[in-house]
Design a protein around this motif. Structure first.
Motif, mmCIF file in Angstrom:
data_model
loop_
_atom_site.group_PDB
_atom_site.id
_atom_site.type_symbol
_atom_site.label_atom_id
_atom_site.label_comp_id
_atom_site.label_asym_id
_atom_site.label_seq_id
_atom_site.Cartn_x
_atom_site.Cartn_y
_atom_site.Cartn_z
ATOM 1 N N VAL A 143 2.682 6.197 -2.730
ATOM 2 C CA VAL A 143 3.748 7.048 -3.265
ATOM 3 C C VAL A 143 3.556 7.254 -4.768
ATOM 4 N N SER A 181 -1.194 9.504 0.789
ATOM 5 C CA SER A 181 -0.660 8.810 1.960
ATOM 6 C C SER A 181 -1.266 7.410 2.025
ATOM 7 N N ARG A 182 -0.643 6.551 2.818
ATOM 8 C CA ARG A 182 -1.053 5.150 2.869
ATOM 9 C C ARG A 182 -2.459 4.965 3.431
ATOM 10 N N GLU A 183 -2.844 5.766 4.407
ATOM 11 C CA GLU A 183 -4.136 5.578 5.061
ATOM 12 C C GLU A 183 -5.317 5.710 4.095
ATOM 13 N N GLN A 242 0.821 -1.212 0.000
ATOM 14 C CA GLN A 242 0.000 0.000 0.000
ATOM 15 C C GLN A 242 0.853 1.259 0.000
ATOM 16 N N HIS A 243 1.939 1.244 0.740
ATOM 17 C CA HIS A 243 2.820 2.418 0.784
ATOM 18 C C HIS A 243 3.345 2.755 -0.611
ATOM 19 N N ASP A 244 3.771 1.755 -1.357
ATOM 20 C CA ASP A 244 4.302 1.990 -2.704
ATOM 21 C C ASP A 244 3.224 2.520 -3.640
#
Length: 63
Positions: free
Chosen positions: A36, A41-43, A31-33
């Motif tokens: 980005v 943001s990841r949330e 999810q972070h990738d």
């Protein structure tokens, strides 16, 4: 995010037909990738993915 997922599906899809005419993306993408890549943001990405999964638009594979 949906546009980015569609681009990934086009570039990294599994060539074998999927049940229901779906496309399998054979790429591990945390999810972070994804966040980005789309400038988020990841949330919110996590919430959007959960929403898409609950509506049956996407499903998470093993791993």
């Amino acid at each position: 995010m949906a546009r980015h997922l569609m681009e990934l599906a086009h570039r990294h899809r599994h060539r074998q037909a999927q049940p229901g005419g779906g496309v399998a993306i054979t790429l591990r993408l945390p999810q972070h990738d994804l966040a980005v890549a789309i400038g988020a943001s990841r949330e919110p990405v996590g919430r959007d993915l959960k929403n898409l999964r609950s509506r049956g638009v996407i499903k998470k594979g093993a791993g």
